[in-house]
Scaffold this active site. Structure first.
Site, PDB file in Angstrom:
ATOM      1  N   ARG A   1      -0.056  66.026   4.825  1.00 52.37           N
ATOM      2  CA  ARG A   1      -0.233  66.792   3.584  1.00 52.37           C
ATOM      3  C   ARG A   1      -1.319  67.850   3.752  1.00 52.37           C
ATOM      4  O   ARG A   1      -1.129  69.024   3.421  1.00 52.37           O
ATOM      5  CB  ARG A   1      -0.588  65.859   2.422  1.00 52.37           C
TER       6      ARG A   1
ATOM      7  N   SER B   1       0.632  60.198   5.758  1.00 47.74           N
ATOM      8  CA  SER B   1       0.771  61.081   4.598  1.00 47.74           C
ATOM      9  C   SER B   1      -0.483  61.927   4.389  1.00 47.74           C
ATOM     10  O   SER B   1      -0.402  63.113   4.074  1.00 47.74           O
ATOM     11  CB  SER B   1       1.071  60.266   3.343  1.00 47.74           C
TER      12      SER B   1
ATOM     13  N   ASN C   1      -0.412  72.070   4.351  1.00 45.23           N
ATOM     14  CA  ASN C   1      -0.870  73.074   3.382  1.00 45.23           C
ATOM     15  C   ASN C   1      -1.806  74.091   4.014  1.00 45.23           C
ATOM     16  O   ASN C   1      -1.702  75.296   3.749  1.00 45.23           O
ATOM     17  CB  ASN C   1      -1.562  72.383   2.207  1.00 45.23           C
TER      18      ASN C   1
END
Length: 294
Positions: free
Chosen positions: A221, A217, A225
């Protein structure tokens, strides 16, 4: 039969595609035959330079720190240190002198890596291409990406280091025996020996999944982005790419490009700061959970 207008459109589309692909290609060094043995040199070098910059400024500020009225940069560094230290005291429930320095390092270094996305997309790659051209090399094969956190390898490396720290903190705070015992007895607790044995495989499986999800994760993440942000900047740059001043559309697209770039830059400053903060906070939370007994 294909018209001249259609050919021009396809050529423009091909040029745009090549422009995007060129900006998304790493400067690589192959040390073996497999893809795994390929090093993204640009990500490694820029990461090391930014880490050295962080150390130089923060260590230099610490050595020059005075008890009186601080300078502007010292006041800025102290503000960051106090802010992060307060978050660590509220979030981390164990005892460790490493957590606060680690959190500050993660936040600042990840922020600096993210901040490279604020540099116009053609500046550093353009200089690199020009340098290769002056050196007699083909500039079209001179690749350079400047945002380390838009490289999945970098975010995975950072996340794996956090994963290793989680295991080290768990063992150091609980001991090897308690650490291994919790892997087989939590989250499903049982009283009898038979039930503990029956639930042990399920507990171990959930523990493995939990431990693997954390770095995954963190990796996806941050990478997602920053990769999306880099790609949007490239698309904004394409609005006037190869445009001629004799074309009327150039004067229409230039203000649109400026407005789009300004809005996305203002928004992306929030994104790069927030992503560095989230990576730091999740690291603190995971380390705090590892130090707690279940």
């Amino acid at each position: 039969m294909v018209s001249a207008e259609s050919n021009a459109t396809e050529a423009a589309a091909g040029g745009s595609t090549q422009y995007i692909q060129h900006h998304l290609q790493h400067l690589q060094w192959k040390v073996g035959d497999s893809a795994f043995m390929t090093i993204n040199v640009d990500s490694v070098v820029i990461s090391l330079l930014l880490s050295a910059l962080f150390l130089a400024f923060f260590i230099g500020t610490a050595r020059k720190a005075t008890a009186g009225v601080p300078g502007k940069f010292q006041a800025f560094v102290e503000m960051i240190v106090v802010f992060v230290d307060g978050l660590v005291r509220e979030t981390f429930h164990g005892r460790s002198k490493l957590i606060a320095p680690l959190a500050i390092t993660i936040f600042v270094v990840v922020f600096l890596m993210n901040f490279m996305d604020m540099i116009p997309v053609d500046w550093i790659p353009g200089l690199w291409m020009k340098g290769n051209e002056l050196a007699g090399h083909d500039p079209h094969h001179a690749y350079m990406r400047v945002v380390p956190t838009a490289d999945l390898n970098v975010t995975l490396g950072l996340s794996l280091m956090v994963f290793l720290l989680i295991q080290v903190f768990g063992v150091s705070h609980k001991g090897v025996g308690q650490f291994v015992k919790e892997a087989f007895t939590a989250p499903f607790h049982a009283e009898g020996t038979v039930m503990k044995i029956l639930l042990a495989p399920a507990n171990l499986l959930l523990r493995i999944i939990e431990e693997l999800v954390r770095p995954l994760s963190l990796t996806l993440r941050l990478f997602g982005n920053m990769y999306a942000g880099e790609l949007i900047f490239i698309l904004i740059a394409l609005m006037t790419w190869n445009a001629a001043f004799s074309s009327g559309m150039t004067y229409v697209m230039m203000p649109l490009q400026f407005i789009s770039g300004f809005i996305w830059t203002a928004f992306h400053i929030l994104v790069i700061t927030l992503q560095a903060f989230i990576f730091m906070m999740l690291t603190i939370v995971y380390l705090s959970m590892a130090a707690e007994s279940h």
